[in-house]
Design a protein around this motif. Structure first.
Motif, PDB file in Angstrom:
ATOM      1  N   ASN A  11       0.830  -1.204   0.000  1.00 29.08           N
ATOM      2  CA  ASN A  11       0.000   0.000   0.000  1.00 29.08           C
ATOM      3  C   ASN A  11       0.863   1.252   0.000  1.00 29.08           C
ATOM      4  OD1 ASN A  11      -2.156   1.843   2.084  1.00 29.08           O
ATOM      5  ND2 ASN A  11      -2.666   1.264   0.005  1.00 29.08           N
ATOM      6  N   GLN A  12       1.914   1.211  -0.827  1.00 32.02           N
ATOM      7  CA  GLN A  12       2.813   2.356  -0.926  1.00 32.02           C
ATOM      8  C   GLN A  12       2.699   3.065  -2.258  1.00 32.02           C
ATOM      9  OE1 GLN A  12       6.648   0.513   0.087  1.00 32.02           O
ATOM     10  NE2 GLN A  12       7.016   2.330   1.294  1.00 32.02           N
ATOM     11  N   SER A  15      -1.598   0.772  -5.219  1.00 30.72           N
ATOM     12  CA  SER A  15      -2.979   0.958  -4.757  1.00 30.72           C
ATOM     13  C   SER A  15      -3.270   2.393  -4.317  1.00 30.72           C
ATOM     14  CB  SER A  15      -3.352  -0.067  -3.680  1.00 30.72           C
ATOM     15  OG  SER A  15      -2.516   0.012  -2.557  1.00 30.72           O
ATOM     16  N   PRO A  16      -2.333   3.101  -3.650  1.00 35.01           N
ATOM     17  CA  PRO A  16      -2.631   4.506  -3.339  1.00 35.01           C
ATOM     18  C   PRO A  16      -2.757   5.379  -4.594  1.00 35.01           C
ATOM     19  CG  PRO A  16      -0.874   3.717  -1.925  1.00 35.01           C
ATOM     20  CD  PRO A  16      -1.108   2.659  -2.964  1.00 35.01           C
ATOM     21  N   THR A  17      -1.990   5.044  -5.629  1.00 35.48           N
ATOM     22  CA  THR A  17      -2.111   5.791  -6.882  1.00 35.48           C
ATOM     23  C   THR A  17      -3.495   5.564  -7.486  1.00 35.48           C
ATOM     24  OG1 THR A  17       0.272   5.672  -7.312  1.00 35.48           O
ATOM     25  CG2 THR A  17      -1.142   6.114  -9.201  1.00 35.48           C
ATOM     26  N   GLU A  19      -6.210   4.720  -5.836  1.00 37.78           N
ATOM     27  CA  GLU A  19      -7.161   5.410  -4.964  1.00 37.78           C
ATOM     28  C   GLU A  19      -7.210   6.899  -5.294  1.00 37.78           C
ATOM     29  OE1 GLU A  19      -8.003   6.189  -0.193  1.00 37.78           O
ATOM     30  OE2 GLU A  19      -6.093   5.313  -0.808  1.00 37.78           O
ATOM     31  N   ARG A  31     -10.793   3.372  -1.634  1.00 36.62           N
ATOM     32  CA  ARG A  31      -9.805   3.207  -0.571  1.00 36.62           C
ATOM     33  C   ARG A  31      -8.729   2.276  -1.105  1.00 36.62           C
ATOM     34  NH1 ARG A  31     -13.726   1.993   4.608  1.00 36.62           N
ATOM     35  NH2 ARG A  31     -14.729   4.020   4.638  1.00 36.62           N
ATOM     36  N   SER A  32      -7.622   2.213  -0.382  1.00 36.47           N
ATOM     37  CA  SER A  32      -6.554   1.292  -0.766  1.00 36.47           C
ATOM     38  C   SER A  32      -5.971   0.633   0.468  1.00 36.47           C
ATOM     39  CB  SER A  32      -5.472   2.023  -1.562  1.00 36.47           C
ATOM     40  OG  SER A  32      -4.831   2.988  -0.760  1.00 36.47           O
ATOM     41  N   ARG A  40       1.364  -0.070   4.652  1.00 42.69           N
ATOM     42  CA  ARG A  40       1.013   1.242   5.206  1.00 42.69           C
ATOM     43  C   ARG A  40      -0.391   1.192   5.816  1.00 42.69           C
ATOM     44  NH1 ARG A  40      -1.512   5.819   3.375  1.00 42.69           N
ATOM     45  NH2 ARG A  40      -1.990   4.788   1.415  1.00 42.69           N
ATOM     46  N   PHE A  87       4.919   5.732  -6.599  1.00 43.82           N
ATOM     47  CA  PHE A  87       3.664   6.437  -6.371  1.00 43.82           C
ATOM     48  C   PHE A  87       3.504   7.550  -7.407  1.00 43.82           C
ATOM     49  CE2 PHE A  87       1.354   9.850  -4.016  1.00 43.82           C
ATOM     50  CZ  PHE A  87       0.134   9.207  -3.941  1.00 43.82           C
TER      51      PHE A  87
END
Length: 104
Positions: A11-12, A15-17, A19, A31-32, A40, A87
């Motif tokens: 989750n670095q 997936s955050p990108t 989200e 969400r991620s 994370r 990211f």
């Protein structure tokens, strides 16, 4: 408003990108989370239950969540995005935009 959950390992980056692409989206909430113990934000059953669609970056993530959690009727979509991007990498964003075009 459908809830979308993006899952990668830590989750670095990936997936955050994903989200972030849905930040302030008028039709979806996103969400991620990650599958690793040192993620994370670590995926949990409550997140799985919240999601209407689960997007995983690799097949191994699909296998992990199916093994650890109860998946009801939510589709689990494998995006086939390798762990080769940072990211907000422009190439990653383009891959995600193409893969997620039906949701964006």
């Amino acid at each position: 408003m459908p809830n979308l959950l993006f899952i990668c390992s830590k989750n670095q980056w990936r997936s955050p990108t994903a989200e972030l692409l849905f930040k302030n989206h008028p039709l979806h909430s996103a969400r991620s989370a990650g599958t690793n113990n040192n993620a994370r934000v670590r995926v949990n059953q409550k997140m799985i239950d919240w999601a209407d669609v689960l997007f995983v970056m690799e097949r191994k993530h699909r296998d992990i969540i199916r093994e650890r959690y109860i998946i009801s009727n939510q589709p689990v979509v494998v995006l086939e995005v390798p762990d080769d991007y940072q990211f907000e990498d422009p190439e990653l964003i383009e891959i995600l935009r193409i893969s997620l075009a039906d949701y964006l």
